[in-house]
Write an enzyme that holds these catalytic residues in place. Sequence first.
Site, mmCIF file in Angstrom:
data_model
loop_
_atom_site.group_PDB
_atom_site.id
_atom_site.type_symbol
_atom_site.label_atom_id
_atom_site.label_comp_id
_atom_site.label_asym_id
_atom_site.label_seq_id
_atom_site.Cartn_x
_atom_site.Cartn_y
_atom_site.Cartn_z
ATOM 1 N N ASP A 135 0.834 -1.193 0.000
ATOM 2 C CA ASP A 135 0.000 0.000 0.000
ATOM 3 C C ASP A 135 0.877 1.254 0.000
ATOM 4 O O ASP A 135 2.102 1.155 -0.079
ATOM 5 C CB ASP A 135 -0.966 -0.075 1.194
ATOM 6 C CG ASP A 135 -0.255 -0.028 2.539
ATOM 7 O OD1 ASP A 135 0.889 0.460 2.631
ATOM 8 O OD2 ASP A 135 -0.853 -0.477 3.534
ATOM 9 N N PRO A 147 -14.540 -23.058 3.777
ATOM 10 C CA PRO A 147 -14.597 -21.632 4.127
ATOM 11 C C PRO A 147 -14.258 -21.345 5.584
ATOM 12 O O PRO A 147 -14.393 -22.196 6.454
ATOM 13 C CB PRO A 147 -16.047 -21.251 3.820
ATOM 14 C CG PRO A 147 -16.815 -22.517 3.885
ATOM 15 C CD PRO A 147 -15.867 -23.594 3.424
#
Lengths: 160, 160, 160, 160
Positions: free
Chosen positions: C21, C63
């Site tokens: 970032d 999941p």
Amino acid sequence: MSKTANLTNRKTLHIEWGDCDPAQIVHYPRYLAYFDACTTALFKKAGLSKRQMLETYRIVGIPLVDLRASFKAPSRFSDTVVVESEITEWGRSSFCVRHRLFNRNVLSVECFETRVWAALSATDRETIESKPVPPEVIGMFSVDTNHSPARQRPRRNKLA
Amino acid sequence: MSKTANLTNRKTLHIEWGDCDPAQIVHYPRYLAYFDACTTALFKKAGLSKRQMLETYRIVGIPLVDLRASFKAPSRFSDTVVVESEITEWGRSSFCVRHRLFNRNVLSVECFETRVWAALSATDRETIESKPVPPEVIGMFSVDTNHSPARQRPRRNKLA
Amino acid sequence: MSKTANLTNRKTLHIEWGDCDPAQIVHYPRYLAYFDACTTALFKKAGLSKRQMLETYRIVGIPLVDLRASFKAPSRFSDTVVVESEITEWGRSSFCVRHRLFNRNVLSVECFETRVWAALSATDRETIESKPVPPEVIGMFSVDTNHSPARQRPRRNKLA
Amino acid sequence: MSKTANLTNRKTLHIEWGDCDPAQIVHYPRYLAYFDACTTALFKKAGLSKRQMLETYRIVGIPLVDLRASFKAPSRFSDTVVVESEITEWGRSSFCVRHRLFNRNVLSVECFETRVWAALSATDRETIESKPVPPEVIGMFSVDTNHSPARQRPRRNKLA
């Protein structure tokens, strides 16, 4: 006499910190993710929510076959940008979507996607093949310009 | 008499579950993220680690100005693919990178990136501007084909 | 007398420019994408390629239901890191995976994932429900420590 | 007598096709990217646009040091969800943000982020270190409940 134009969608996006790279500008693959969402929003404005569209027409999606993009000016986190999207051309089983991203009214990115109307093959469920786009779908992207868009699609505007 | 060719990098990638969309195929913006990593790997093979390159040449990156890609066949999670990358053209301050992604030896995606050698403007630190690519950098991507690559770059091969 | 230990996978990752970032460090959601890929790689080392596993056991995935992570030190683009992954606990239909990311031998991120063995409901294809993990799957993650791992899994090591 | 409560932000999100995995549900690292954007939006509602905040307080960001999340129900592409975010605790140089994602009014994901107020070290520009959060920043997240939020922050509501 009736005139038609292409349905256009305008989507406002907030450039997120996590979409930017160490040069502090949007990492370009994220633009393509934005544009994928803008194509979805354009179909939604035409009345076709993606999940419903896949069920109704028994397709697996509208995957890309060709992509062209030019990046004219960078955008940065905390910028708010607007993407204008429209379908510029319909083929038999493919279509072209143009996206133009504006940052403070300056055209910053332009992108042309060629997509296909794609279903699973009836004979091989591992294979995806293109199918003719249903004429009724194409018709949903024509705007009769004799009427104002506001009168024409009062309930759709809020979705876009 | 000496002959030169373009340095080529081959990068093996494992297609991840999280790179695929509900149609069970790679979501196309992820291909562009792969190719960005492949360009980084190509420079590393030439001897230019990205972090070091930015420090040495005081640039902020090599951002895209133009992109063309064609998606010929889908790839799926658990597939292993190979991307061949090379710089096909050098301009004064820009260059073109070609990536070809092969899945089981079939060309599945082809991508052409036009990138610029970019630095912060000396007068406005908010502005990014292109700079001439240093000739020594361009030279690092030429392979003297009179010698085998194995002899020529013994320490670089392990980095790619 | 036989002793068992947990199968461990070590995956080497190159931190990409696009994973970082504007603070020039890995944007933390990307760590979770790394760890998802590391869980896939751990199962592959146990002999279960993700695509094959889904077909064999008719599940839709594994999941997450719970996640804990601590970020002890940042990593930067051009860093090479190693992630050690193992399943630390098996429940009836869930299991816990621990990932430890090392940068220059320093533990930089630690993550605990709780995942479920999940299939589509037989009565409602829109609903995902947990299923008991097959005992044979659990068995594939035990390493008999009386034998060296190298002798025991000669063909699997190259996959990890 | 004055009472205060925590400033709360509600952000509506459209679940995108590209955020979902082959199980047709949101790939969990994308939730963390959503929540990162929700933290940014919460600060913006408090009057602190991220870019401006970094410049004003000379920080490099508010990176995560700890993360806990529980995924109670999946969301799918074309779903519209709402995320409620608030800062639940302030430390000297760290703070805790809670995000609750609701899908059709059902709590589907809950996430707790611990973040630090982070600046570059004065002595080593490669090192990021935590700094005390300025008291004025903390003050911007208190809502005086004797006044209606509508009267109190008329210009901020449109930003959230």
